[in-house]
Design a protein around this motif. Sequence first.
Motif, mmCIF file in Angstrom:
data_model
loop_
_atom_site.group_PDB
_atom_site.id
_atom_site.type_symbol
_atom_site.label_atom_id
_atom_site.label_comp_id
_atom_site.label_asym_id
_atom_site.label_seq_id
_atom_site.Cartn_x
_atom_site.Cartn_y
_atom_site.Cartn_z
ATOM 1 N N GLN A 2 0.807 -1.311 -0.232
ATOM 2 C CA GLN A 2 -0.273 0.029 0.018
ATOM 3 C C GLN A 2 0.659 0.898 0.077
ATOM 4 O O GLN A 2 1.989 1.201 0.696
ATOM 5 C CB GLN A 2 -0.737 -0.122 1.056
ATOM 6 C CG GLN A 2 -2.183 -0.870 0.646
ATOM 7 C CD GLN A 2 -3.228 -0.863 2.268
ATOM 8 O OE1 GLN A 2 -2.936 -0.459 3.257
ATOM 9 N NE2 GLN A 2 -4.525 -1.706 2.082
ATOM 10 N N LEU A 3 0.429 1.986 -0.826
ATOM 11 C CA LEU A 3 0.845 3.499 -0.791
ATOM 12 C C LEU A 3 0.185 4.593 -0.214
ATOM 13 O O LEU A 3 -1.029 4.571 -1.123
ATOM 14 C CB LEU A 3 1.422 3.968 -1.730
ATOM 15 C CG LEU A 3 2.369 2.774 -2.903
ATOM 16 C CD1 LEU A 3 2.829 3.690 -4.277
ATOM 17 C CD2 LEU A 3 3.961 2.645 -2.401
ATOM 18 N N SER A 92 7.366 -4.440 -6.969
ATOM 19 C CA SER A 92 6.982 -5.938 -6.779
ATOM 20 C C SER A 92 5.121 -5.987 -7.143
ATOM 21 O O SER A 92 4.208 -4.785 -6.873
ATOM 22 C CB SER A 92 6.428 -7.021 -5.237
ATOM 23 O OG SER A 92 5.967 -5.863 -4.608
ATOM 24 N N PHE A 93 4.668 -6.922 -7.468
ATOM 25 C CA PHE A 93 3.440 -7.594 -8.176
ATOM 26 C C PHE A 93 2.615 -7.414 -6.924
ATOM 27 O O PHE A 93 2.721 -8.166 -5.611
ATOM 28 C CB PHE A 93 3.253 -8.527 -9.380
ATOM 29 C CG PHE A 93 3.543 -8.268 -10.825
ATOM 30 C CD1 PHE A 93 4.739 -8.828 -10.874
ATOM 31 C CD2 PHE A 93 3.247 -7.417 -11.441
ATOM 32 C CE1 PHE A 93 5.691 -8.644 -11.531
ATOM 33 C CE2 PHE A 93 3.910 -6.769 -12.352
ATOM 34 C CZ PHE A 93 4.690 -7.701 -13.025
ATOM 35 N N PRO A 94 0.858 -7.252 -6.911
ATOM 36 C CA PRO A 94 0.492 -6.205 -8.187
ATOM 37 C C PRO A 94 0.689 -4.475 -7.316
ATOM 38 O O PRO A 94 1.445 -3.898 -6.642
ATOM 39 C CB PRO A 94 -0.805 -6.105 -7.878
ATOM 40 C CG PRO A 94 -1.500 -6.248 -6.268
ATOM 41 C CD PRO A 94 0.056 -7.484 -6.099
ATOM 42 N N ILE A 95 1.695 -3.675 -9.000
ATOM 43 C CA ILE A 95 2.003 -2.533 -8.852
ATOM 44 C C ILE A 95 0.556 -1.950 -8.823
ATOM 45 O O ILE A 95 0.196 -2.034 -8.683
ATOM 46 C CB ILE A 95 2.055 -2.293 -10.089
ATOM 47 C CG1 ILE A 95 3.194 -3.356 -11.206
ATOM 48 C CG2 ILE A 95 2.567 -0.426 -10.378
ATOM 49 C CD1 ILE A 95 3.259 -2.616 -12.716
ATOM 50 N N THR A 96 1.196 -1.084 -7.496
ATOM 51 C CA THR A 96 -0.045 -0.236 -6.953
ATOM 52 C C THR A 96 0.880 1.407 -6.951
ATOM 53 O O THR A 96 2.093 1.791 -7.151
ATOM 54 C CB THR A 96 -0.103 -0.536 -5.554
ATOM 55 O OG1 THR A 96 1.270 -0.077 -4.854
ATOM 56 C CG2 THR A 96 -0.147 -1.827 -5.351
ATOM 57 N N PHE A 97 -0.591 1.902 -7.000
ATOM 58 C CA PHE A 97 -0.734 3.833 -7.164
ATOM 59 C C PHE A 97 -1.032 4.295 -5.602
ATOM 60 O O PHE A 97 -1.416 4.095 -5.124
ATOM 61 C CB PHE A 97 -1.481 3.785 -8.130
ATOM 62 C CG PHE A 97 -0.800 3.878 -9.754
ATOM 63 C CD1 PHE A 97 -1.130 2.175 -10.026
ATOM 64 C CD2 PHE A 97 -0.047 5.013 -10.460
ATOM 65 C CE1 PHE A 97 -1.322 2.324 -11.382
ATOM 66 C CE2 PHE A 97 0.288 4.023 -10.957
ATOM 67 C CZ PHE A 97 -0.336 3.339 -11.914
ATOM 68 N N GLY A 98 -0.333 5.809 -4.905
ATOM 69 C CA GLY A 98 -1.041 6.071 -4.125
ATOM 70 C C GLY A 98 -2.147 6.679 -4.164
ATOM 71 O O GLY A 98 -2.672 6.912 -5.163
#
Lengths: 106, 123
Positions: A2-3, A92-98
């Motif tokens: 999490q971002l 790492s996967f899953p790529i995440t966004f803020g």
Amino acid sequence: IQLTQSPSSLSASVGDRVTITCRASQAISSYLAWIQQKPGKVPKVLIYSASTLQSGVPSRFSGSGSGTDFTLTISSLQPEDFATYYCQQLNSFPITFGQGTRLEIK
Amino acid sequence: EVQLLQSGGGLVQPGGSLRLSCTASGITLGDYAMNWVRQAPGKGLEWVSTISDDGSGTYYADSVKGRFTISRDNSKNTLFLQMNSLGVEDTAVYYCARSDFCHPVKCFLVDPWGQGTLVTVSS
């Protein structure tokens, strides 16, 4: 991973120095990018590898950090910088966004 | 100049299917891993899927796993996203984007992005 970005929104004036932070829930080394998006437009990558300025991006944008804590700094806000900013982790996967930081004109 | 030209969006009924395409110019697509990212109306960015440069590795968000399939035809410099069992929650602008500086799919950069294509799932 999490971002969490802070703040979620920000009002500032032309010429201001602005800092946006991004905290990762676990260490991501320097696999972090900063992305700018204006309404109705394609996202634009500003910074990658935490601190590398993407080609063509003005030098007033800078990035720093490693591990879990990162910052995007705009040294002197210009009218065209009012937009939404996202951090993105590619460690790492899953790529995440803020969740995004909306930068508005004061 | 690298360009990614997308096609294939549109209106589809819930439960329907749609295939998105992304054709690259200015690069040899087979040299790069590729991605799909989406953005629901008024919402943030959501990663959907990544495929390795040779197509041997594919990765999906949990929200689309088992319904979406990413693929590529390197001979045609084209990336695809086959979307099945579409729901209203899949309504979004979909972007294709190139990965760069990778070892081999752990990358530092996802750029450039295609122009985006709107997928609307509605009855």
